[in-house]
Write a protein that holds these residues in place. Structure first.
Motif, PDB file in Angstrom:
ATOM      1  N   GLU A  36      -2.576  24.666 -11.891  1.00  0.00           N
ATOM      2  CA  GLU A  36      -3.894  24.826 -12.514  1.00  0.00           C
ATOM      3  C   GLU A  36      -3.941  26.094 -13.369  1.00  0.00           C
ATOM      4  OE1 GLU A  36      -7.218  23.702 -10.167  1.00  0.00           O
ATOM      5  OE2 GLU A  36      -8.640  24.785 -11.454  1.00  0.00           O
ATOM      6  N   VAL A  37      -3.219  27.123 -12.925  1.00  0.00           N
ATOM      7  CA  VAL A  37      -3.147  28.360 -13.714  1.00  0.00           C
ATOM      8  C   VAL A  37      -2.571  28.038 -15.098  1.00  0.00           C
ATOM      9  CG1 VAL A  37      -2.011  30.622 -13.862  1.00  0.00           C
ATOM     10  CG2 VAL A  37      -2.958  29.864 -11.680  1.00  0.00           C
ATOM     11  N   LEU A  38      -1.508  27.233 -15.124  1.00  0.00           N
ATOM     12  CA  LEU A  38      -0.875  26.857 -16.398  1.00  0.00           C
ATOM     13  C   LEU A  38      -1.810  25.976 -17.239  1.00  0.00           C
ATOM     14  CD1 LEU A  38       1.567  26.792 -18.325  1.00  0.00           C
ATOM     15  CD2 LEU A  38       2.504  24.912 -16.989  1.00  0.00           C
ATOM     16  N   ALA A  39      -2.506  25.053 -16.579  1.00  0.00           N
ATOM     17  CA  ALA A  39      -3.426  24.172 -17.307  1.00  0.00           C
ATOM     18  C   ALA A  39      -4.523  24.992 -17.998  1.00  0.00           C
ATOM     19  CB  ALA A  39      -4.044  23.154 -16.346  1.00  0.00           C
ATOM     20  N   ARG A  40      -5.062  25.973 -17.273  1.00  0.00           N
ATOM     21  CA  ARG A  40      -6.111  26.828 -17.864  1.00  0.00           C
ATOM     22  C   ARG A  40      -5.550  27.674 -19.003  1.00  0.00           C
ATOM     23  NH1 ARG A  40     -10.913  27.093 -14.985  1.00  0.00           N
ATOM     24  NH2 ARG A  40     -10.801  26.033 -12.972  1.00  0.00           N
ATOM     25  N   TYR A  41      -4.306  28.093 -18.835  1.00  0.00           N
ATOM     26  CA  TYR A  41      -3.647  28.894 -19.876  1.00  0.00           C
ATOM     27  C   TYR A  41      -3.516  28.070 -21.164  1.00  0.00           C
ATOM     28  CZ  TYR A  41       0.132  31.686 -22.004  1.00  0.00           C
ATOM     29  OH  TYR A  41       0.917  32.441 -22.842  1.00  0.00           O
ATOM     30  N   ILE A  42      -3.135  26.799 -21.006  1.00  0.00           N
ATOM     31  CA  ILE A  42      -3.000  25.924 -22.178  1.00  0.00           C
ATOM     32  C   ILE A  42      -4.364  25.747 -22.860  1.00  0.00           C
ATOM     33  CG2 ILE A  42      -2.471  23.543 -22.920  1.00  0.00           C
ATOM     34  CD1 ILE A  42      -0.272  23.537 -20.731  1.00  0.00           C
ATOM     35  N   HIS A  43      -5.379  25.496 -22.027  1.00  0.00           N
ATOM     36  CA  HIS A  43      -6.729  25.341 -22.595  1.00  0.00           C
ATOM     37  C   HIS A  43      -7.156  26.609 -23.345  1.00  0.00           C
ATOM     38  CE1 HIS A  43     -10.957  24.302 -22.929  1.00  0.00           C
ATOM     39  NE2 HIS A  43     -11.255  25.474 -22.374  1.00  0.00           N
ATOM     40  N   GLN A  44      -6.936  27.761 -22.694  1.00  0.00           N
ATOM     41  CA  GLN A  44      -7.385  29.018 -23.292  1.00  0.00           C
ATOM     42  C   GLN A  44      -6.633  29.385 -24.563  1.00  0.00           C
ATOM     43  OE1 GLN A  44      -7.421  31.316 -19.754  1.00  0.00           O
ATOM     44  NE2 GLN A  44      -9.441  30.454 -19.312  1.00  0.00           N
ATOM     45  N   ASN A  45      -5.467  28.788 -24.737  1.00  0.00           N
ATOM     46  CA  ASN A  45      -4.712  29.079 -25.943  1.00  0.00           C
ATOM     47  C   ASN A  45      -4.808  27.941 -26.957  1.00  0.00           C
ATOM     48  OD1 ASN A  45      -3.126  31.740 -25.752  1.00  0.00           O
ATOM     49  ND2 ASN A  45      -2.995  30.836 -23.715  1.00  0.00           N
ATOM     50  N   SER A  46      -5.731  27.018 -26.716  1.00  0.00           N
ATOM     51  CA  SER A  46      -5.884  25.895 -27.648  1.00  0.00           C
ATOM     52  C   SER A  46      -7.148  26.127 -28.475  1.00  0.00           C
ATOM     53  CB  SER A  46      -6.011  24.586 -26.861  1.00  0.00           C
ATOM     54  OG  SER A  46      -7.298  24.479 -26.301  1.00  0.00           O
ATOM     55  N   ASN A  47      -7.357  25.272 -29.482  1.00  0.00           N
ATOM     56  CA  ASN A  47      -8.576  25.494 -30.267  1.00  0.00           C
ATOM     57  C   ASN A  47      -9.813  24.921 -29.571  1.00  0.00           C
ATOM     58  OD1 ASN A  47      -8.187  22.845 -30.731  1.00  0.00           O
ATOM     59  ND2 ASN A  47      -7.538  23.063 -32.877  1.00  0.00           N
ATOM     60  N   ARG A  48      -9.639  24.506 -28.311  1.00  0.00           N
ATOM     61  CA  ARG A  48     -10.784  24.069 -27.512  1.00  0.00           C
ATOM     62  C   ARG A  48     -11.256  25.188 -26.590  1.00  0.00           C
ATOM     63  NH1 ARG A  48     -11.221  18.324 -27.062  1.00  0.00           N
ATOM     64  NH2 ARG A  48      -9.743  17.349 -28.468  1.00  0.00           N
ATOM     65  N   LYS A  49     -10.692  26.380 -26.756  1.00  0.00           N
ATOM     66  CA  LYS A  49     -10.929  27.456 -25.767  1.00  0.00           C
ATOM     67  C   LYS A  49     -12.404  27.823 -25.570  1.00  0.00           C
ATOM     68  CE  LYS A  49      -9.841  31.380 -28.776  1.00  0.00           C
ATOM     69  NZ  LYS A  49      -9.332  30.637 -29.962  1.00  0.00           N
ATOM     70  N   ASP A  50     -13.233  27.600 -26.584  1.00  0.00           N
ATOM     71  CA  ASP A  50     -14.646  27.945 -26.420  1.00  0.00           C
ATOM     72  C   ASP A  50     -15.445  26.794 -25.825  1.00  0.00           C
ATOM     73  OD1 ASP A  50     -14.173  30.459 -27.483  1.00  0.00           O
ATOM     74  OD2 ASP A  50     -14.302  29.661 -29.530  1.00  0.00           O
ATOM     75  N   LYS A  51     -14.742  25.678 -25.580  1.00  0.00           N
ATOM     76  CA  LYS A  51     -15.410  24.530 -24.966  1.00  0.00           C
ATOM     77  C   LYS A  51     -15.041  24.478 -23.483  1.00  0.00           C
ATOM     78  CE  LYS A  51     -17.384  23.108 -28.723  1.00  0.00           C
ATOM     79  NZ  LYS A  51     -16.704  22.326 -29.726  1.00  0.00           N
ATOM     80  N   ILE A  52     -15.597  23.479 -22.810  1.00  0.00           N
ATOM     81  CA  ILE A  52     -15.463  23.436 -21.345  1.00  0.00           C
ATOM     82  C   ILE A  52     -14.063  22.978 -20.874  1.00  0.00           C
ATOM     83  CG2 ILE A  52     -16.335  21.081 -21.096  1.00  0.00           C
ATOM     84  CD1 ILE A  52     -18.088  22.208 -18.771  1.00  0.00           C
ATOM     85  N   PHE A  53     -13.650  23.484 -19.711  1.00  0.00           N
ATOM     86  CA  PHE A  53     -12.427  23.029 -19.020  1.00  0.00           C
ATOM     87  C   PHE A  53     -12.908  22.452 -17.698  1.00  0.00           C
ATOM     88  CE2 PHE A  53      -9.209  23.733 -15.768  1.00  0.00           C
ATOM     89  CZ  PHE A  53      -8.003  23.410 -16.382  1.00  0.00           C
ATOM     90  N   ILE A  54     -12.718  21.149 -17.486  1.00  0.00           N
ATOM     91  CA  ILE A  54     -13.204  20.549 -16.230  1.00  0.00           C
ATOM     92  C   ILE A  54     -12.038  20.049 -15.381  1.00  0.00           C
ATOM     93  CG2 ILE A  54     -14.733  18.845 -15.153  1.00  0.00           C
ATOM     94  CD1 ILE A  54     -16.459  18.782 -17.516  1.00  0.00           C
ATOM     95  N   PRO A  55     -11.831  20.659 -14.197  1.00  0.00           N
ATOM     96  CA  PRO A  55     -10.804  20.119 -13.308  1.00  0.00           C
ATOM     97  C   PRO A  55     -11.388  19.009 -12.443  1.00  0.00           C
ATOM     98  CG  PRO A  55     -11.453  22.377 -12.676  1.00  0.00           C
ATOM     99  CD  PRO A  55     -12.446  21.879 -13.669  1.00  0.00           C
ATOM    100  N   ILE A  56     -10.644  17.924 -12.294  1.00  0.00           N
ATOM    101  CA  ILE A  56     -11.063  16.840 -11.400  1.00  0.00           C
ATOM    102  C   ILE A  56      -9.921  16.589 -10.432  1.00  0.00           C
ATOM    103  CG2 ILE A  56     -11.809  14.430 -11.226  1.00  0.00           C
ATOM    104  CD1 ILE A  56     -12.173  14.548 -14.284  1.00  0.00           C
ATOM    105  N   ASN A  57     -10.217  16.666  -9.146  1.00  0.00           N
ATOM    106  CA  ASN A  57      -9.181  16.367  -8.167  1.00  0.00           C
ATOM    107  C   ASN A  57      -9.239  14.875  -7.837  1.00  0.00           C
ATOM    108  OD1 ASN A  57      -7.578  16.014  -5.929  1.00  0.00           O
ATOM    109  ND2 ASN A  57      -7.983  18.088  -5.175  1.00  0.00           N
ATOM    110  N   CYS A  58      -8.292  14.136  -8.398  1.00  0.00           N
ATOM    111  CA  CYS A  58      -8.314  12.669  -8.246  1.00  0.00           C
ATOM    112  C   CYS A  58      -8.192  12.242  -6.784  1.00  0.00           C
ATOM    113  CB  CYS A  58      -7.199  12.032  -9.052  1.00  0.00           C
ATOM    114  SG  CYS A  58      -7.280  12.424 -10.795  1.00  0.00           S
ATOM    115  N   ALA A  59      -7.609  13.094  -5.948  1.00  0.00           N
ATOM    116  CA  ALA A  59      -7.432  12.739  -4.537  1.00  0.00           C
ATOM    117  C   ALA A  59      -8.697  12.997  -3.733  1.00  0.00           C
ATOM    118  CB  ALA A  59      -6.276  13.531  -3.948  1.00  0.00           C
ATOM    119  N   ALA A  60      -9.581  13.850  -4.259  1.00  0.00           N
ATOM    120  CA  ALA A  60     -10.744  14.265  -3.466  1.00  0.00           C
ATOM    121  C   ALA A  60     -11.947  13.342  -3.651  1.00  0.00           C
ATOM    122  CB  ALA A  60     -11.117  15.700  -3.817  1.00  0.00           C
ATOM    123  N   ILE A  61     -11.957  12.554  -4.729  1.00  0.00           N
ATOM    124  CA  ILE A  61     -13.097  11.667  -4.976  1.00  0.00           C
ATOM    125  C   ILE A  61     -12.761  10.275  -4.429  1.00  0.00           C
ATOM    126  CG2 ILE A  61     -14.643  10.708  -6.737  1.00  0.00           C
ATOM    127  CD1 ILE A  61     -13.855  13.052  -8.549  1.00  0.00           C
TER     128      ILE A  61
END
Ligand SMILES: Nc1ncnc2c1ncn2[C@@H]1O[C@H](COP(=O)(O)OP(=O)(O)OP(=O)(O)O)[C@@H](O)[C@H]1O
Ligand SMILES: [Mg+2]
Length: 304
Positions: A36-61
């Motif tokens: 998840e640390v890496l996923a957030r890093y990718i988001h923060q370095n993309s041009n979507r960085k000012d938009k939302i990052f939503i994690p969904i745990n597919c196993a928990a729902i």
């Protein structure tokens, strides 16, 4: 936050290439390796960085709720659906959705996710009209997804569609030479100036860290508190680690040779910090450049 530690630097640098695109990313690795640390890093370095990052745990729902959570529903779609509701993929518009534990996604939902990725379209539960979405997908799993594909439990087409950029985060025990840097980092982030007894470091080097970086962090948080900020000794570690220490037969290296190798990997990585030039490092260690490179390969040490 300095999350780019030790040999992770290569992976995080590579991930900047993925970050500059809108393609899906698949992150593999054991629990606690920093997916998840890496996923957030990718988001923060993309041009979507000012938009939302939503994690969904597919196993928990629960599977029966997953589709209405992801895709939303229309009023009257099922009992209790008394109004239209947007799903997560619509809420995340413009941003990034992190599908954690994608291996647990029910096979019926997999085709809908594939459609969302390929056509950028979703259909809410109880609706007939597709809606356009603008979402970047990052998925992660700690199971062998390829094996699931072979067993028919995971769709091949989705697997290949997700695998544009694949990053595999190694377990901590396979890059144990990064451990001192992580220890330093977590001590620094505690804001306390604590020292560590060499017996504790020795133990850390031989322990297999099944919970990876998450486990290391928790152990340090506990030990820093218990040592009242002075010097961390073995007795300040959680009981299970002290137990491990008293039973050396369960040490990572089962025999002297393995323990020696563990130490050799540490020595090489420490030397590389002082002598980043491979030629100089080899000379310092008193081995040939060829042997030096062979050992780097064997221990999977990446020179800076
Ligand atoms: N590169 C890193 N730098 C600093 N801390 C890290 C790093 N990687 C992991 N951590 C620590 O480990 C914790 C777990 O990381 P993360 O949630 O990304 O793991 P994960 O691979 O998603 O695990 P799981 O499979 O259990 O979900 C983080 O909260 C953080 O404290
Ligand atoms: Mg995770």
């Amino acid at each position: 936050m300095n999350i780019v530690i030790g040999s992770l630097k290569n992976i995080f640098d590579d991930a900047l290439i993925a970050a500059s695109t809108d393609e899906p990313v698949l992150i593999l690795g054991e629990t606690g390796t920093g997916k998840e640390v890496l996923a957030r890093y990718i988001h923060q370095n993309s041009n979507r960085k000012d938009k939302i990052f939503i994690p969904i745990n597919c196993a928990a729902i629960p599977p029966n709720l997953l589709e209405s959570e992801l895709f939303g529903y229309k009023k009257g779609a099922f009992t209790g659906a008394d109004r239209d509701k947007k799903g997560i993929l619509e809420e995340a518009n413009g941003g990034t959705v992190f599908l954690d534990e994608i291996g647990e996604l029910p096979i019926e939902s997999q085709v809908k996710i594939l459609r969302a990725i390929e056509e950028k379209e979703i259909i809410s539960v109880g609706d007939t009209k597709p809606k356009q979405i603008d979402v970047r997908f990052i998925a992660s799993t700690n199971v062998d997804l390829k094996a699931k594909v072979e067993k028919g439990e995971f769709r091949k087409d989705l697997y290949y569609r997700l695998s544009v950029f694949v990053y595999k985060l190694p377990p901590l025990r396979d890059r144990i030479y990064d451990l001192p840097e992580f220890v330093k980092y977590f001590i620094q982030s505690s804001g306390k100036d604590v020292k560590i007894d060499s017996a504790v470091m020795e133990l850390f080097f031989c322990y297999p860290w099944p919970g990876n970086i998450r486990e290391l962090r928790s152990v340090l948080v506990y030990a820093i508190a218990k040592s009242s900020g002075d010097k961390i000794q073995v007795e300040h570690l959680p009981d299970y680690l002290i137990h491990f220490c008293k039973h050396p037969e369960i040490l990572r290296g089962n025999n002297a040779r393995e323990k020696l190798e563990c130490f050799e990997a540490y020595l090489i990585s420490e030397t590389l910090k002082e002598h980043p030039e491979p030629k100089e490092a080899a000379r310092f260690l008193g081995i040939s450049l060829r042997t030096f490179y062979r050992k780097l390969k064997k221990y999977r040490i990446l020179p800076k």
